[in-house]
Design a protein around this motif. Structure first.
Motif, short mmCIF file in Angstrom:
data_model
loop_
_atom_site.label_atom_id
_atom_site.label_comp_id
_atom_site.label_asym_id
_atom_site.label_seq_id
_atom_site.Cartn_x
_atom_site.Cartn_y
_atom_site.Cartn_z
N ALA A 102 0.83 -1.20 0.00
CA ALA A 102 0.00 0.00 0.00
C ALA A 102 0.87 1.25 0.00
O ALA A 102 1.92 1.29 0.65
N LYS A 103 0.44 2.25 -0.74
CA LYS A 103 1.16 3.53 -0.75
C LYS A 103 0.87 4.32 0.51
O LYS A 103 1.74 4.99 1.05
N ASP A 104 -0.38 4.25 0.99
CA ASP A 104 -0.75 4.99 2.19
C ASP A 104 -1.91 4.30 2.87
O ASP A 104 -2.57 3.44 2.28
N TYR A 105 -2.13 4.68 4.11
CA TYR A 105 -3.22 4.13 4.92
C TYR A 105 -3.95 5.32 5.52
O TYR A 105 -3.42 6.02 6.37
N VAL A 106 -5.15 5.59 5.01
CA VAL A 106 -5.94 6.74 5.44
C VAL A 106 -7.08 6.25 6.32
O VAL A 106 -7.84 5.37 5.93
N VAL A 107 -7.17 6.83 7.52
CA VAL A 107 -8.24 6.46 8.44
C VAL A 107 -9.46 7.32 8.12
O VAL A 107 -9.36 8.55 8.01
N LYS A 108 -10.61 6.67 7.95
CA LYS A 108 -11.85 7.39 7.65
C LYS A 108 -12.14 8.37 8.78
O LYS A 108 -12.01 8.04 9.95
N GLY A 109 -12.54 9.55 8.41
CA GLY A 109 -12.85 10.60 9.38
C GLY A 109 -12.96 11.94 8.68
O GLY A 109 -13.04 12.01 7.45
N THR A 110 -12.91 13.00 9.46
CA THR A 110 -13.17 14.33 8.91
C THR A 110 -12.19 14.78 7.84
O THR A 110 -12.57 15.44 6.89
N ASP A 111 -10.92 14.43 7.95
CA ASP A 111 -9.93 14.89 6.98
C ASP A 111 -9.55 13.82 5.94
O ASP A 111 -8.65 14.04 5.13
N ALA A 112 -10.23 12.69 5.96
CA ALA A 112 -9.84 11.57 5.08
C ALA A 112 -9.93 11.94 3.60
O ALA A 112 -9.01 11.64 2.83
N TRP A 113 -11.01 12.56 3.19
CA TRP A 113 -11.17 12.87 1.77
C TRP A 113 -10.18 13.94 1.32
O TRP A 113 -9.69 13.91 0.19
N LYS A 114 -9.87 14.88 2.21
CA LYS A 114 -8.85 15.89 1.87
C LYS A 114 -7.50 15.21 1.68
O LYS A 114 -6.76 15.52 0.74
N LYS A 115 -7.16 14.28 2.57
CA LYS A 115 -5.89 13.56 2.44
C LYS A 115 -5.88 12.75 1.15
O LYS A 115 -4.87 12.72 0.43
#
Length: 139
Positions: A102-115
């Motif tokens: 995986a290139k990155d691991y984004v945790v769902k939450g308020t800033d997830a879509w921005k990340k």
């Protein structure tokens, strides 16, 4: 002159989230992306091809989990960039995802879509920066 679209798969069993994320990304990136959605890992794996650029992948799904799906994607097309998007904050799972490719691991939450937007912008525009730099441009 036609430009190649960036092929993106979104894989998550939450259909409302998938539809909302697809719309959000289409609004952000417009015609430069082609998005296909899946509600499970098995369906995604069957459709992986050599021209697949990016997969946004949930971890917790019925059937194959995200980690197993990630491994299968990388076996079929090692060049595909996979971004894990999960509600699971377990650091061990994130590390295992990185080890599987995986290139990155984004945790769902308020800033997830921005990340996600920042990651996708970097992935999509990276080849352009190399071309511009190679020809002596300033970008």
């Amino acid at each position: 002159m036609s430009t190649e679209k960036t092929n993106i798969f979104i894989v998550d069993d939450n259909q409302l989230m998938v539809a909302a994320l697809k719309q959000y990304l289409q609004n952000k990136f417009g015609e430069s992306i082609e998005i296909t959605t899946f509600n499970d890992g098995e369906s995604c794996i069957k459709m992986v091809h050599k021209d697949l650029h990016i997969v946004i992948l949930d971890y917790l799904m019925a059937g194959k989990n995200g980690l197993d799906t990630l491994k299968a994607i990388k076996l079929t097309n090692p060049k595909t960039t996979v971004i894990m998007l999960s509600g699971n904050e377990d650091i061990a799972l994130a590390i295992e995802s990185f080890r599987a490719g995986a290139k990155d691991y984004v945790v769902k939450g308020t800033d997830a879509w921005k990340k996600l937007t920042n990651l996708l912008t970097d992935i999509i525009k990276k080849p352009l920066r190399f071309i511009v730099k190679g020809f002596g441009g300033s970008k």
